[in-house]
Design a protein around this motif. Structure first.
Motif, PDB file in Angstrom:
ATOM      1  N   ASN A   1     -58.611  32.856 -71.172  1.00 30.90           N
ATOM      2  CA  ASN A   1     -59.974  33.298 -70.868  1.00 30.90           C
ATOM      3  C   ASN A   1     -60.707  33.069 -71.945  1.00 30.90           C
ATOM      4  O   ASN A   1     -61.940  32.790 -71.952  1.00 30.90           O
ATOM      5  CB  ASN A   1     -60.006  34.967 -70.825  1.00 30.90           C
ATOM      6  N   THR A   2     -60.223  33.161 -73.272  1.00 32.06           N
ATOM      7  CA  THR A   2     -61.018  33.015 -74.495  1.00 32.06           C
ATOM      8  C   THR A   2     -61.405  31.617 -74.752  1.00 32.06           C
ATOM      9  O   THR A   2     -62.624  31.044 -75.042  1.00 32.06           O
ATOM     10  CB  THR A   2     -60.019  33.231 -75.780  1.00 32.06           C
ATOM     11  N   VAL A   3     -60.586  30.383 -74.254  1.00 35.25           N
ATOM     12  CA  VAL A   3     -61.074  28.984 -74.306  1.00 35.25           C
ATOM     13  C   VAL A   3     -61.993  28.785 -73.323  1.00 35.25           C
ATOM     14  O   VAL A   3     -63.010  28.187 -73.538  1.00 35.25           O
ATOM     15  CB  VAL A   3     -59.901  28.186 -73.824  1.00 35.25           C
ATOM     16  N   ARG A   4     -62.066  29.476 -72.111  1.00 33.11           N
ATOM     17  CA  ARG A   4     -62.932  29.346 -70.795  1.00 33.11           C
ATOM     18  C   ARG A   4     -64.306  29.833 -71.478  1.00 33.11           C
ATOM     19  O   ARG A   4     -65.289  29.202 -71.155  1.00 33.11           O
ATOM     20  CB  ARG A   4     -62.714  30.033 -69.748  1.00 33.11           C
ATOM     21  N   LEU A   5     -64.330  30.960 -72.151  1.00 34.15           N
ATOM     22  CA  LEU A   5     -65.472  31.526 -72.459  1.00 34.15           C
ATOM     23  C   LEU A   5     -66.367  30.770 -73.612  1.00 34.15           C
ATOM     24  O   LEU A   5     -67.244  30.547 -73.524  1.00 34.15           O
ATOM     25  CB  LEU A   5     -65.251  32.824 -72.921  1.00 34.15           C
ATOM     26  N   ALA A   6     -65.321  30.172 -74.452  1.00 42.42           N
ATOM     27  CA  ALA A   6     -65.789  29.341 -75.686  1.00 42.42           C
ATOM     28  C   ALA A   6     -66.268  28.175 -75.291  1.00 42.42           C
ATOM     29  O   ALA A   6     -67.561  27.769 -75.626  1.00 42.42           O
ATOM     30  CB  ALA A   6     -64.854  29.332 -76.858  1.00 42.42           C
ATOM     31  N   VAL A   7     -65.657  27.572 -74.294  1.00 42.53           N
ATOM     32  CA  VAL A   7     -66.137  26.105 -74.263  1.00 42.53           C
ATOM     33  C   VAL A   7     -67.489  26.375 -73.274  1.00 42.53           C
ATOM     34  O   VAL A   7     -68.583  25.571 -73.410  1.00 42.53           O
ATOM     35  CB  VAL A   7     -65.140  25.584 -72.931  1.00 42.53           C
ATOM     36  N   ALA A   8     -67.421  27.156 -72.400  1.00 44.52           N
ATOM     37  CA  ALA A   8     -68.868  27.436 -71.425  1.00 44.52           C
ATOM     38  C   ALA A   8     -69.987  27.977 -72.429  1.00 44.52           C
ATOM     39  O   ALA A   8     -71.114  27.359 -72.179  1.00 44.52           O
ATOM     40  CB  ALA A   8     -68.609  28.716 -70.336  1.00 44.52           C
ATOM     41  N   ALA A   9     -69.804  28.682 -72.986  1.00 43.47           N
ATOM     42  CA  ALA A   9     -70.854  29.200 -74.194  1.00 43.47           C
ATOM     43  C   ALA A   9     -71.253  27.991 -74.991  1.00 43.47           C
ATOM     44  O   ALA A   9     -72.679  28.000 -75.290  1.00 43.47           O
ATOM     45  CB  ALA A   9     -70.397  30.207 -75.028  1.00 43.47           C
ATOM     46  N   THR A  10     -70.271  27.373 -75.350  1.00 41.07           N
ATOM     47  CA  THR A  10     -70.638  26.049 -76.494  1.00 41.07           C
ATOM     48  C   THR A  10     -71.552  25.176 -75.664  1.00 41.07           C
ATOM     49  O   THR A  10     -72.643  24.672 -76.227  1.00 41.07           O
ATOM     50  CB  THR A  10     -69.472  25.501 -76.942  1.00 41.07           C
ATOM     51  N   LEU A  11     -71.075  24.816 -74.318  1.00 41.00           N
ATOM     52  CA  LEU A  11     -71.905  23.721 -73.587  1.00 41.00           C
ATOM     53  C   LEU A  11     -73.216  24.262 -73.435  1.00 41.00           C
ATOM     54  O   LEU A  11     -74.317  23.529 -73.597  1.00 41.00           O
ATOM     55  CB  LEU A  11     -71.210  23.584 -72.290  1.00 41.00           C
TER      56      LEU A  11
END
Length: 218
Positions: free
Chosen positions: A24-34
């Protein structure tokens, strides 16, 4: 080793719960970064186009850069709920983190573009390039060298700030750790594991960014 639930100890099944938090952390960080990076590139470029665009975008950028992320998450959750958007906590967190990322990235992009010597731009135009060709082939490559290191720093901050998404109900890694601490009271063990997780995620990104910096400066 497994502890019994009677003693509120950790069990092997808790590893699955923590793994879900990691994903969940990885998904959130990737989506917000993009989302934030793409938005920030556009905003940063607009802020170099004219004084009018700089003034028009200033409130958005200044507010998001000045207000603590925790408050932004709570306000984003409340505002989207009031407007009737029944989104999941993932999207609440993505909107808030992505908006912050776009604001701070915009300033990095603006500074990078303004760091390009005016002589380079004038030379490109004198060779027959139009404004978009000069931007694409001259300004952006040079600005990228300047903006890379600050942008990596923003990505690392976003990864760590994703831990705040638990306030809107999103069970990322830090939130899953807090849940297990409440149940098992294994505070030191779980917090050390959380610290190790963020180190394992952030340190390789930091090291790779140094490699990229050396590569683009060659």
């Amino acid at each position: 080793m497994q502890f019994s639930f009677a003693n509120q100890g950790l069990a092997w099944s808790d590893a699955y719960f923590l793994t879900e938090g990691v994903l969940n952390t990885v998904r959130l960080a990737v989506a917000a970064t993009l989302i934030g990076t793409l938005g920030g590139i556009v905003l940063g470029w607009l802020r170099t186009v004219s004084l009018t665009m700089r003034i028009a975008t200033a409130p958005f950028i200044d507010i998001l850069r000045s207000v603590p992320m925790l408050i932004q998450l709570i306000l984003a959750n409340s505002l989207l709920s009031i407007l009737g958007f029944g989104s999941s906590p993932f999207w609440f967190g993505t909107v808030a983190l992505g908006a912050w990322m776009s604001a701070v990235t915009a300033e990095v992009v603006r500074a990078g573009l303004l760091s390009v010597p005016s002589q380079y731009r004038k030379s490109a135009r004198s060779l027959g390039m139009n404004g978009y060709q000069e931007l694409l082939y001259i300004s952006i490559p040079l600005a990228f060298r300047t903006a890379l290191a600050p942008w990596i720093g923003l990505v690392l901050s976003l990864i760590k700030d994703s831990a705040l998404a638990g306030v809107v109900g999103y069970v990322e890694y830090m939130r899953s750790t807090q849940i297990l601490i409440t149940r098992t009271h294994e505070t030191w063990l779980l917090l050390m594991g959380a610290g190790l997780f963020y180190f394992v995620i952030c340190y390789p990104v930091s090291r790779y960014s140094r490699h990229l910096e050396r590569k683009v400066r060659v």
